[in-house]
Scaffold this motif. Structure first.
Motif, PDB file in Angstrom:
ATOM      1  N   ARG A   1       1.806  -4.139  -0.373  1.00 24.68           N
ATOM      2  CA  ARG A   1       0.646  -4.840  -0.930  1.00 24.68           C
ATOM      3  C   ARG A   1       0.762  -4.704  -2.432  1.00 24.68           C
ATOM      4  NH1 ARG A   1      -2.545  -8.369   1.215  1.00 24.68           N
ATOM      5  NH2 ARG A   1      -4.395  -7.603   0.175  1.00 24.68           N
ATOM      6  N   MET A   2       0.735  -5.826  -3.113  1.00 23.21           N
ATOM      7  CA  MET A   2       0.779  -5.811  -4.573  1.00 23.21           C
ATOM      8  C   MET A   2      -0.334  -6.704  -5.092  1.00 23.21           C
ATOM      9  SD  MET A   2       4.845  -5.845  -5.314  1.00 23.21           S
ATOM     10  CE  MET A   2       4.697  -5.298  -6.979  1.00 23.21           C
TER      11      MET A   2
ATOM     12  N   LEU B   1      -7.893   3.254   7.103  1.00 22.81           N
ATOM     13  CA  LEU B   1      -9.002   2.306   7.046  1.00 22.81           C
ATOM     14  C   LEU B   1      -9.597   2.198   5.645  1.00 22.81           C
ATOM     15  CD1 LEU B   1     -10.914   0.350   8.451  1.00 22.81           C
ATOM     16  CD2 LEU B   1     -12.334   2.300   9.085  1.00 22.81           C
ATOM     17  N   LYS B   2      -9.786   3.317   4.999  1.00 17.01           N
ATOM     18  CA  LYS B   2     -10.347   3.298   3.638  1.00 17.01           C
ATOM     19  C   LYS B   2      -9.435   2.504   2.697  1.00 17.01           C
ATOM     20  CE  LYS B   2     -11.914   6.272  -0.089  1.00 17.01           C
ATOM     21  NZ  LYS B   2     -12.003   7.641  -0.595  1.00 17.01           N
ATOM     22  N   SER B   3      -8.144   2.730   2.781  1.00 17.43           N
ATOM     23  CA  SER B   3      -7.193   2.002   1.939  1.00 17.43           C
ATOM     24  C   SER B   3      -7.179   0.521   2.284  1.00 17.43           C
ATOM     25  CB  SER B   3      -5.793   2.589   2.085  1.00 17.43           C
ATOM     26  OG  SER B   3      -5.765   3.895   1.550  1.00 17.43           O
ATOM     27  N   GLN B   4      -7.292   0.206   3.578  1.00 17.88           N
ATOM     28  CA  GLN B   4      -7.362  -1.202   3.990  1.00 17.88           C
ATOM     29  C   GLN B   4      -8.574  -1.888   3.356  1.00 17.88           C
ATOM     30  OE1 GLN B   4      -5.346  -3.225   5.613  1.00 17.88           O
ATOM     31  NE2 GLN B   4      -3.813  -1.698   6.140  1.00 17.88           N
ATOM     32  N   LEU B   5      -9.695  -1.171   3.294  1.00 17.38           N
ATOM     33  CA  LEU B   5     -10.893  -1.737   2.684  1.00 17.38           C
ATOM     34  C   LEU B   5     -10.709  -1.989   1.185  1.00 17.38           C
ATOM     35  CD1 LEU B   5     -13.650   0.384   4.470  1.00 17.38           C
ATOM     36  CD2 LEU B   5     -13.133  -2.043   4.837  1.00 17.38           C
ATOM     37  N   HIS B   6      -9.953  -1.121   0.529  1.00 12.37           N
ATOM     38  CA  HIS B   6      -9.733  -1.258  -0.911  1.00 12.37           C
ATOM     39  C   HIS B   6      -8.605  -2.229  -1.276  1.00 12.37           C
ATOM     40  CE1 HIS B   6     -12.150   2.431  -1.203  1.00 12.37           C
ATOM     41  NE2 HIS B   6     -12.378   2.035  -2.438  1.00 12.37           N
ATOM     42  N   TYR B   7      -7.549  -2.255  -0.456  1.00 15.04           N
ATOM     43  CA  TYR B   7      -6.342  -2.996  -0.824  1.00 15.04           C
ATOM     44  C   TYR B   7      -5.869  -3.989   0.228  1.00 15.04           C
ATOM     45  CZ  TYR B   7      -6.216   1.167  -3.782  1.00 15.04           C
ATOM     46  OH  TYR B   7      -6.550   2.177  -4.638  1.00 15.04           O
ATOM     47  N   GLY B   8      -6.500  -4.005   1.385  1.00 14.05           N
ATOM     48  CA  GLY B   8      -6.031  -4.819   2.497  1.00 14.05           C
ATOM     49  C   GLY B   8      -6.384  -6.294   2.378  1.00 14.05           C
TER      50      GLY B   8
END
Length: 171
Positions: free
Chosen positions: A114-115, A141-148
């Motif tokens: 993800r970029m 999940l937290k990272s998905q919410l921020h960067y997904g």
């Protein structure tokens, strides 16, 4: 760095490269308090992993993936919304450096990355920075919410480039 910037640095060594770049720049409103300006100007102990005359790359202090790097321009630019059509080469170089650091750190699947950028007001630091994360498929999940892909405040580098090419601005 321009010849004028070189002249100023000779007579004013206390003026950072970032502050010099802001002189006469309409898209820059950084200050000596900007943490990414301080990193870019070697005023911290942050390890610079890659750099050139325009960009620096370092690890994110709050990683959202096994590999999470930030690519920032040395010249202060507030965020991706201040970019215009003439910024396309800069964004492309940022993406290239992001891919280079992932390759250097042996990320084998460059399709699982993800970029992108956070859209204001969701930028933690008001200095343009590209997030390069891998492997994207293993982000929690937290990272998905921020960067997904479902994040409403994260815009991919491809989308930024597309908007710059068609509209001349990031919306």
């Amino acid at each position: 760095m321009t010849q004028i910037h070189s002249q100023v640095l000779k007579t004013r060594p206390d003026v950072s490269v970032c502050r010099l770049s802001m002189m006469g720049s309409q898209d820059a409103s950084g200050s000596e308090d900007c943490p990414f300006c301080q990193i870019a100007n070697n005023q911290t102990d942050t390890e610079i992993l890659l750099s050139d005359e325009e960009l620096v790359c370092f690890r994110d202090v709050k990683p959202g993936a096994t590999h999470h790097y930030l690519v920032v321009p040395i010249r202060h630019i507030d965020n991706c919304k201040t970019l215009q059509g003439g910024s396309i080469p800069l964004v492309e170089r940022m993406e290239k450096m992001g891919r280079s650091i992932l390759e250097k750190n042996k990320v084998s699947n460059l399709d699982d990355v993800r970029m992108g950028f956070h859209l204001p007001p969701f930028s933690s630091v008001p200095h343009l920075h590209l997030h390069a994360l891998a492997p994207a498929s293993k982000m929690n999940l937290k990272s998905q919410l921020h960067y997904g892909p479902q994040s409403h405040w994260f815009i991919t580098v491809d989308k930024v480039l597309s908007q710059l090419r068609t509209r001349g601005k990031v919306k």
